[in-house]
Design an enzyme around this catalytic site. Structure first.
Site, PDB file in Angstrom:
ATOM      1  CD  GLN A 170      -2.955   0.138  -0.124  1.00  0.00           C
ATOM      2  OE1 GLN A 170      -2.861  -1.044  -0.448  1.00  0.00           O
ATOM      3  NE2 GLN A 170      -3.652   0.994  -0.819  1.00  0.00           N
TER       4      GLN A 170
ATOM      5  CG  HIS B  11      -0.584   2.416  -4.369  1.00  0.00           C
ATOM      6  ND1 HIS B  11      -0.760   2.291  -5.713  1.00  0.00           N
ATOM      7  CD2 HIS B  11      -1.094   1.286  -3.824  1.00  0.00           C
ATOM      8  CE1 HIS B  11      -1.352   1.124  -5.969  1.00  0.00           C
ATOM      9  NE2 HIS B  11      -1.557   0.493  -4.839  1.00  0.00           N
TER      10      HIS B  11
ATOM     11  CD  GLU C 156      -8.358   2.186  -1.482  1.00  0.00           C
ATOM     12  OE1 GLU C 156      -7.354   2.639  -0.875  1.00  0.00           O
ATOM     13  OE2 GLU C 156      -8.447   2.175  -2.723  1.00  0.00           O
ATOM     14  CG  HIS C 157      -7.234  -2.083   0.063  1.00  0.00           C
ATOM     15  ND1 HIS C 157      -6.604  -0.884  -0.189  1.00  0.00           N
ATOM     16  CD2 HIS C 157      -7.628  -2.560  -1.140  1.00  0.00           C
ATOM     17  CE1 HIS C 157      -6.619  -0.652  -1.497  1.00  0.00           C
ATOM     18  NE2 HIS C 157      -7.239  -1.646  -2.095  1.00  0.00           N
TER      19      HIS C 157
ATOM     20  CG  ASP D  61      -4.360  -3.843  -5.640  1.00  0.00           C
ATOM     21  OD1 ASP D  61      -5.443  -3.330  -5.303  1.00  0.00           O
ATOM     22  OD2 ASP D  61      -3.288  -3.657  -5.025  1.00  0.00           O
TER      23      ASP D  61
ATOM     24  CG  HIS E 167     -50.559  17.652  -6.267  1.00  0.00           C
ATOM     25  ND1 HIS E 167     -50.139  18.901  -6.652  1.00  0.00           N
ATOM     26  CD2 HIS E 167     -49.467  16.844  -6.355  1.00  0.00           C
ATOM     27  CE1 HIS E 167     -48.841  18.847  -6.949  1.00  0.00           C
ATOM     28  NE2 HIS E 167     -48.413  17.606  -6.786  1.00  0.00           N
TER      29      HIS E 167
END
Lengths: 426, 426
Positions: free
Chosen positions: B256, B259, B324-325, B358, B417
C-alpha cells in the site's frame, strides 16, 4: 403553452437550447456557503444559533426538539391526516421492502471465496425545508427507505420559526420513526450534519431537498459525507394519443405546474386536436386554482406541447428529456414499457395520475429532475446501504494466481505488490 | 512507524485529529478548474487542443486515437501481460455478473401494479490518468462493470504525451471493450465528457481516478453528469493477532505504502510482540524496494501501529477508520465477518494478500478511500444502471386511494393535486 413542431432533430435542438438558458452561475452563493460551513466547523452550536438569528430571525435556546413537543404536535394534527399518513406509510414500506438487497457469496473457484456484503449506513441526516409549504409526505419519503435499509439513527434538521415547526411535519417525523430533530436550516444545517457540532452528531449521508443555499452546501460537503441527488424544479412529461382524455391530462399538467413557477409540464402527442383540447382545459381549470398565479406562470414559461407524427418519435424525444415523472396515456400503455429509457417514475394509463405517486402508491416521490433521470434513480433503500467486497484465498489458490499478479504488478512498476504475494511462497 | 496506544476513545480521538490535519482547502484550484470548464463549454475542441499544448506540451492534430493505433499498441505488448490481463478480465467479469440486478413487479394490491426497472446508462466516460505510472488494471476495473451493466458506449479519455499513450493502456482498453479513446486529460478532459464538444460526445456519467484538477472538475460537473466517488490516497488496515505472520503483514503494508507518499498503512493488533516484529520486517523489506523513497515516507508519515487489549476493540477502531482495504489476519477470520461495518474490500486470512484484489480475484479495486467506506461502495455494476419506478392503477384502485390522496394534497396546500384525482370521478 408554447407549441413545438418539426422533426425529431429540430425538436431536440430546440429543447437543448432552452435547457442551456436555465443554467445559472451561482458563484456568489458558493462563496457565502463556503464561509457558513467554515464557521460551523469552527464554532459549532454557537454558529448555528447565530445564523438562526441572522437568517431566520429566531433566537434559539435549544437546538433540539423535545419528544414532548413532538407528541403534542402529533396530537394536534387532524385524525384523518394522521390516518392518511399511516396509509401512505404502509404502501411506502411495502414497496421499498422489495428493494432490499442481499449479500452474495461466490464459491465457484477452488479455494476462493468472493462475496459482497450489503451494510446499512450508520447515521443519516434528512433536511426538511421550512417556509410556507410544509410537506409531511416528503418526510415519509426520505425517512422510510433509510429505516428499511437498517440505518440506526436518523436525524432531521429543519429551519426554526417563531411559530415553531409545523405540527404536521413533527407528526410525520414521529410516524416515520425519526430519532432526533434539530431546528436548524439552510447551509448551516447541512454543515452541522456533515461535520457535527456539540449537539448535532456527524452523519454519513444527507438527503432531502432545499433551496439554493441548501443545495450548494450539499454539493460542497459531498465527499465528506454522502449526499442524494441535487433536486431541481419538478417536471412532468405526458405522452398521449388522440383517444386520451384532455381533462385528465390538463389536470395532471397543472398538478405539476402548481409546485413552482419553474416547474416544467410537457405534453407530447400525435394529435393536434387533443393538444388544442388540453390547452382549453388548462385555461378552464386554471381559473379556479388557489395557486393559479404560480401554475399559470409555470405553464406559460415552461409548459410545452410537442406535436409529432409517430409514437416512436414520442419516446425518442421523451427519452432525451428524461422527465422526473412520465405519464403514458396511450392505448395499451404497458406495451410501450420497453421503449422507456430515461424517466424517474412512470405512470401507466389514465388512472395512474401522478399525484397517486406523490402521496399514496408507495413508490418514492424524491426523483431525479432536469434530465438527470439519465443517470440518477428515485430515492430508495439502495441509497442507504453500501457494499463491502469479501475475498478469501487458500495457499493453493494463491499459487495459481501468483504469475498473473506478479506480471501485472511489475508491468505497473509496483514491485512491493508482487513481493507481497511471492513472500507467501518463500 | 508511529505507535498509538490507550483506550478506544483516546485512540479514536487521536485518529480524528490526524484526519483534520489532512483536510485541504483548494479554492485556487477550484477557480482555475471553473475557468477551464467554461472555456471548454464555449470553444469545444479548440479549447481542448489549446490546453493540451499548455499543460501537456503536446500539439494535437487529432483528439481521437484510431483503431489502427490501438491494434498496433496491443500487438507490441508482451504476450504474458496480455494473458494476465485476459485472466484478470475473466475473474472481473464472473464476479461482477453476480451484481446484476433485475426488474421487479409487485401485484399484491388489487388493481395496482408497482415495479422497478433496472436500466443501463447510455454513455459513460472513463478517465485514465497519464504520467509515469500506467495502470492497465484500472482500465479493466472501470470499464468492465459498465459493459456488464449494458452501457452502450464507453468513452475513455487520457492525457496526451509526446511518446503517445502507453501501449499497455491501449491494449487494456481493447481487452475491456472501450468504444472510443480521446487523448485529452485534466479538467479539460472532464469538461469535454460532461458537456460534449464537436468530437467528444457528452456522457451520462464519468468514472475514474485523477489528480486534484480532475477530482475538482468531477465535483464541479456533478449534477450535470453522474460521477463516481472522489478518490483520495490509498489505504490498508490490517487486524492481526499474535499468531499472524509479520513477514506477510509487513509486505502487505508496504504494497500500500509504495503507491503514494500520502498512502496510509495501519496495523491494529493485540500483540506488541507482533508489532515489533512487523516494524523490523518493514525496515528489512524496504531496503530493496525500487519505490523505497515513496514507501518509506508513507510509512513514516502515515503508517500507524495501534495496540489494543481485545479483538473487539480492533473492530471498533477499524470500523471508525473505515479503510479502503481491510485484511483480517486473525485466527478463524471468517468468524469475524459480522463485526465489520465499514470497509471497501475485505481480505480474509493470510493468503488473501491485498494485491490479489488489485490484479486478479475479480473484485473491484476502485474503492472508497479516506473513511468514505462509511457511505460509499466499491465501483460496481450498480454504478452504471439507474432505476425507474412503474405504477399502474385501475379506476377502482384509484377510487380506494382517493380520500388519502386528496386529504394529504390539501393539507399541503396543493389543490391541483387533489383535483387531478377527483376529476377522474366527475
Amino acid at each position: 403553452m408554447k407549441w413545438l413542431t418539426g422533426n425529431t432533430k429540430e425538436i431536440l435542438t430546440a429543447l437543448n437550447e432552452e435547457a442551456k438558458l436555465t443554467q445559472v452561475d451561482n458563484q456568489k452563493v458558493e462563496e457565502q456557503v463556503r464561509q457558513i460551513i467554515q464557521e460551523v466547523i469552527q464554532n459549532g452550536d454557537q454558529a448555528l444559533k447565530a445564523y438562526s438569528k441572522k437568517f431566520d430571525q429566531v433566537t434559539l435556546q435549544d437546538l433540539s426538539i423535545s419528544k414532548e413537543t413532538i407528541d403534542l404536535a402529533y396530537q394536534r394534527v387532524e385524525i384523518e391526516v394522521i390516518k392518511a399518513l399511516e396509509a401512505a406509510k404502509e404502501n411506502i414500506v411495502s414497496y421499498h421492502q422489495k428493494q432490499k438487497q442481499h449479500d452474495f457469496m461466490d464459491t465457484e473457484q477452488k479455494g476462493v471465496l468472493r462475496g459482497q456484503l450489503v451494510l446499512p449506513l450508520a447515521r443519516v441526516g434528512v433536511y426538511v425545508p421550512g417556509g410556507t409549504a410544509a410537506y409531511p409526505s416528503s418526510v415519509l419519503m426520505n425517512v422510510l427507505p433509510a429505516k428499511i435499509a437498517g440505518v440506526k439513527e436518523i436525524i432531521m434538521v429543519t429551519p426554526p420559526s417563531d411559530e415553531g415547526i409545523p405540527d404536521v411535519i413533527l407528526a410525520a417525523a414521529k410516524i416515520a420513526g425519526v430519532d432526533k430533530i434539530f431546528q436548524v436550516g439552510g447551509a448551516q444545517g447541512i454543515a452541522a450534519l456533515a461535520y457535527g457540532t456539540e449537539t448535532v452528531s456527524k452523519v454519513d449521508k444527507i438527503v432531502g431537498p432545499g433551496n439554493i443555499y441548501v443545495a450548494t452546501a450539499k454539493k460542497q460537503v459531498f465527499g465528506t459525507v454522502g449526499i442524494d441527488m441535487i433536486a431541481g424544479p419538478s417536471e412532468i412529461g405526458i405522452l398521449a394519443d388522440e383517444i386520451a382524455n384532455p381533462v385528465y391530462i390538463a389536470a395532471d399538467l397543472l398538478s405539476q405546474a402548481e409546485h413552482d413557477t419553474l416547474a416544467r409540464a410537457i405534453l407530447i402527442t400525435n394529435s393536434p386536436n387533443l393538444a388544442t383540447q388540453v390547452e382549453k382545459e388548462i385555461v378552464r381549470q386554471l381559473a379556479t386554482l388557489p395557486r393559479k398565479q404560480i401554475a399559470e406562470q409555470a405553464i406559460q414559461n415552461h409548459g410545452r406541447i410537442i406535436i409529432v407524427a409517430t409514437i416512436e418519435e414520442m419516446f425518442t424525444i421523451m427519452n432525451e428529456i428524461a422527465p422526473e415523472h412520465l405519464e403514458v396515456q396511450l392505448t395499451d400503455p404497458i406495451s410501450y414499457l420497453h421503449e422507456i429509457k430515461n424517466a424517474g417514475s412512470i405512470f401507466l394509463g389514465e388512472y395512474a395520475s401522478e399525484p397517486v405517486g406523490d402521496y399514496f402508491s408507495g413508490t418514492n416521490h424524491v426523483l431525479p429532475t432536469s434530465g438527470t433521470a439519465k443517470f440518477y434513480s428515485p430515492l430508495g433503500v439502495y441509497d442507504f446501504v453500501k457494499y463491502s467486497q469479501v475475498t478469501y484465498y487458500t495457499k493453493e489458490a494463491l499459487a495459481d494466481a501468483k504469475d498473473a499478479i506478479t506480471i501485472l504488478a511489475r508491468k505497473e512498476g509496483l514491485e512491493a505488490h508482487a513481493r507481497a504475494v511471492e513472500c507467501r511462497f518463500n
